[in-house]
Design a protein around this motif. Sequence first.
Motif, short mmCIF file in Angstrom:
data_model
loop_
_atom_site.label_atom_id
_atom_site.label_comp_id
_atom_site.label_asym_id
_atom_site.label_seq_id
_atom_site.Cartn_x
_atom_site.Cartn_y
_atom_site.Cartn_z
N LEU A 122 0.83 -1.21 0.00
CA LEU A 122 0.00 0.00 0.00
C LEU A 122 0.86 1.25 0.00
O LEU A 122 0.57 2.23 -0.69
CB LEU A 122 -0.93 0.01 1.21
N GLY A 123 1.93 1.22 0.78
CA GLY A 123 2.83 2.37 0.89
C GLY A 123 3.48 2.70 -0.44
O GLY A 123 3.47 3.86 -0.88
N ILE A 124 4.03 1.67 -1.11
CA ILE A 124 4.71 1.91 -2.39
C ILE A 124 3.71 2.40 -3.45
O ILE A 124 3.93 3.43 -4.10
CB ILE A 124 5.42 0.62 -2.88
N ILE A 125 2.60 1.67 -3.58
CA ILE A 125 1.62 2.03 -4.61
C ILE A 125 1.02 3.41 -4.34
O ILE A 125 0.98 4.27 -5.22
CB ILE A 125 0.49 0.97 -4.70
N GLY A 126 0.58 3.62 -3.11
CA GLY A 126 -0.07 4.87 -2.74
C GLY A 126 0.84 6.07 -2.92
O GLY A 126 0.44 7.07 -3.54
N SER A 127 2.09 5.97 -2.43
CA SER A 127 2.96 7.15 -2.48
C SER A 127 3.42 7.43 -3.91
O SER A 127 3.50 8.60 -4.31
CB SER A 127 4.15 7.00 -1.52
N SER A 128 3.72 6.37 -4.70
CA SER A 128 4.17 6.63 -6.07
C SER A 128 3.03 7.22 -6.91
O SER A 128 3.25 8.13 -7.71
CB SER A 128 4.76 5.38 -6.72
N MET A 129 1.81 6.72 -6.67
CA MET A 129 0.65 7.23 -7.41
C MET A 129 0.36 8.68 -7.00
O MET A 129 0.06 9.53 -7.85
CB MET A 129 -0.56 6.36 -7.09
N PHE A 130 0.49 8.95 -5.72
CA PHE A 130 0.26 10.28 -5.19
C PHE A 130 1.28 11.26 -5.80
O PHE A 130 0.92 12.32 -6.31
CB PHE A 130 0.40 10.25 -3.66
N TYR A 131 2.55 10.86 -5.79
CA TYR A 131 3.62 11.70 -6.32
C TYR A 131 3.39 11.99 -7.80
O TYR A 131 3.47 13.13 -8.25
CB TYR A 131 4.97 10.99 -6.10
N GLU A 132 3.07 10.93 -8.54
CA GLU A 132 2.90 11.07 -10.00
C GLU A 132 1.71 11.97 -10.35
O GLU A 132 1.82 12.83 -11.23
CB GLU A 132 2.73 9.67 -10.59
N GLY A 192 -7.95 -7.60 -4.23
CA GLY A 192 -6.72 -7.13 -4.83
C GLY A 192 -6.87 -6.09 -5.92
O GLY A 192 -5.89 -5.72 -6.56
N GLY A 193 -8.10 -5.59 -6.14
CA GLY A 193 -8.34 -4.59 -7.18
C GLY A 193 -7.49 -3.34 -7.02
O GLY A 193 -6.97 -2.81 -7.99
N PHE A 194 -7.32 -2.91 -5.77
CA PHE A 194 -6.58 -1.66 -5.55
C PHE A 194 -5.08 -1.82 -5.74
O PHE A 194 -4.36 -0.84 -5.83
CB PHE A 194 -6.91 -1.04 -4.18
N ILE A 195 -4.61 -3.07 -5.82
CA ILE A 195 -3.19 -3.30 -6.16
C ILE A 195 -3.10 -3.46 -7.68
O ILE A 195 -2.20 -2.95 -8.34
CB ILE A 195 -2.63 -4.57 -5.48
N MET A 196 -4.11 -4.19 -8.21
CA MET A 196 -4.14 -4.52 -9.63
C MET A 196 -4.17 -3.28 -10.53
O MET A 196 -3.43 -3.19 -11.50
CB MET A 196 -5.41 -5.33 -9.87
N ILE A 197 -5.06 -2.32 -10.17
CA ILE A 197 -5.25 -1.16 -11.05
C ILE A 197 -3.96 -0.33 -11.21
O ILE A 197 -3.54 -0.07 -12.34
CB ILE A 197 -6.44 -0.29 -10.56
N PRO A 198 -3.28 0.05 -10.11
CA PRO A 198 -2.04 0.79 -10.30
C PRO A 198 -1.00 0.02 -11.11
O PRO A 198 -0.28 0.60 -11.92
CB PRO A 198 -1.54 1.02 -8.87
N PHE A 270 -5.52 10.39 -8.36
CA PHE A 270 -5.10 11.16 -7.19
C PHE A 270 -5.96 10.77 -5.97
O PHE A 270 -5.44 10.48 -4.89
CB PHE A 270 -5.22 12.66 -7.48
N PHE A 271 -7.28 10.71 -6.17
CA PHE A 271 -8.17 10.33 -5.06
C PHE A 271 -7.93 8.88 -4.64
O PHE A 271 -7.96 8.56 -3.45
CB PHE A 271 -9.65 10.53 -5.46
N LEU A 272 -7.67 8.01 -5.62
CA LEU A 272 -7.40 6.60 -5.30
C LEU A 272 -6.11 6.48 -4.47
O LEU A 272 -6.04 5.70 -3.52
CB LEU A 272 -7.30 5.76 -6.58
N SER A 273 -5.10 7.32 -4.83
CA SER A 273 -3.85 7.28 -4.07
C SER A 273 -4.08 7.73 -2.63
O SER A 273 -3.50 7.18 -1.69
CB SER A 273 -2.77 8.14 -4.75
#
Lengths: 301, 236
Positions: A122-132, A192-198, A270-273
Amino acid sequence: MEIYLPIAEISVSLPVILLIGAAIGMISGFFGIGGAFLTTPLLIFIGIPPYIAAATAVTQVVGTSLSGTLANLKNDNVDIKMASVMLCGGLIGSTAGVFASKILSLLGYIDVIISILYIIILGIIGSSMFYETIQLIYLKKNTTAIKKSNRFLLALPFKMIFPKSKLYISFLAPLLLMLIINFIAAIMGIGGGFIMIPVMIYLLGMPTQLALGTSLFQVIFTSANTTFFQASLNQSVDIILAIFLVLGSTLGMPFATKLSRKFNSDYLRFFLSLLILGICFQLIYTIIFPPQEIFTLEKIH
Amino acid sequence: MAFSMENDFLADLDNHVIKITSNFSGGNILLFGQKNKDTDIIAVIKGPEQNFQLIEKTTFLNIFWLNNNIIKLPALPSVFKVYATRPLEQILPTELIDLYKLNSNFIVNEKLIYYDQWSPEQRKKVNAHAIRLFQKKNHYTSDNRIISSMKDQLFRTTIHLPDTSPQGSYIITIYLVKNNHIIKAQITPLTIQKVELSEYIFNLSKNFSYLYASFTLIIMIFLGWLSNKFIKHFIS
C-alpha cells in the motif's frame, strides 16, 4: 429495523447494512474497484464474525463488479483479451496463495507477514501514485515511470498485440504480474483490485479507464471463484447479508458514477492514491499503537 | 403446569421453544414456579456446547501489536446464565457452588487445564478475560440475576437470550436450596430453532453446500444485472 442473518447467526440493523452497501457502492463506482477490503472491517465492526464478514464481502463484489462491468462493456472500457490472460495468471496465483497461507499459518507469524506485506504494498503504490498525480495535476509534468517499467517488461519473450489497450507486450507480463498479485491477495484475504489497477496503469501502461474496466471484469471471475469455494467448503457466506449489501451499493453507485464523470483520470488516480495511503496509515496505526482490547473471543468454525 | 399445594417444588417455562424468524432479535422466556417457604431457587441456563478460541495480541520486536497467542477453549457452553432468589454466595457455600459448577469462573477455568505450563496468575488472567468477553456479548451473566419471589412461595424471572444465541437444545436446571444444601433439582429443556426462511437457508448451506453456493452465485448475477439496469435508468 432488525434483520436476522441465518449463517452469521446474529441480527443486524437493516438501514446500517444498506448504508454500508451504499458507501462501498460509491467507492466501487468512483474508483472501479470491488471494495471488499473496506467492507470486511466495516462488517466486523458491527459484530459480524470475521470469517463470515470476509467471505460475504467477496460475494457482494460478484454483484457490484458485474453491475459495473456491464456499464464498462457498454462504454467499451474492457480489454477482454488482456483480462483473459490476466485471469489465467490470477486463478493460478490465488490458488497457490490459498495453499501458501495454510503453510504460513502452520509455521506461525502469518499475521506479521500479512501486515508487513500490506503496509509495504500500500505504501509503495499509494505514495508513487500520489507523487505522480501531483506532478501531473499541479506541475503539468509527466513522469517517466511508465517508460522505465515498460522497458523491463519489453524484454520478456512471446509478445502479442493487445489492440484495445494499444500495447505490444509479452503475454507473460500481465500473466506473471496477476499471478504475483493474486498470490499476495489470497494470502492477505482480499480481492486485490486496488493493487491490480495501479500495476495495470504504471507497469503495463494501460489507459486509466481501460484499466479500471478490465480489472473489474476480471474481479467478477476471481470473486465468483472465491464465493463458490467459501460457500461450499466453509459455509461462511451469508446470502441475506450479501443481498442487502448489493441493494445498498446499487443505491450508492449512481451518485459515484455521476461524480466520477466530472473528474478526469488524473484526479481519479489522485483520489485513489489518497484512499490507499489512508488505509496504509490506518493499518500502521492499528499495529503500532496499543489496542484498546488485547483479547478477542471467537467461535471456532 | 398445574400447581398443587402437595408439591413443595414445581418449576416450568411459559414456552419451551424459541423460533428464529427473519426478524428475530433475541428471545425472552418466563421461568416460574412454586417452592416451600424458607427455601431458595437457583436456575442455571446452559446453551449448546461450542468450541471457542481466545486470541491475545502481543508486541512483536517491541514495535508491532499482532495476534499472537491463540488459546483454545473447547466444548464451552455457548450460553451460561445463573439466576437466583438471593446472591449465590448467600445461598450456598463456595465448595458447593464449585461442585455443581454454578459459576462461570469454574466453567472456563476447567478448560485451561491443558495449559499446565501456565502460572496461576496467567490462568487467572486468561479466565477473567474470557468471561468478560462472554459477558460483553450477553452470553454469560455478569452477576447472579435475581428471581423474584412472592409471599416466599411463588417465584418468577424472565430469562433473556440474545440474538446471537445459537440454535440447539438448552438445558435449564432449577435447584431448590435449603440451609446451605441443594435438596431438589429439576431439569427443563428449551429449544432454539430457526424456522421459515432462516431455517431453509441454514439447512441448504449446511446440507447441500454446493447447491447453496450455486444458488448464491445465481442470485448475485441476477442482482448485478438488475443493479446495472437501475443505475442506467437513474443516470439517463
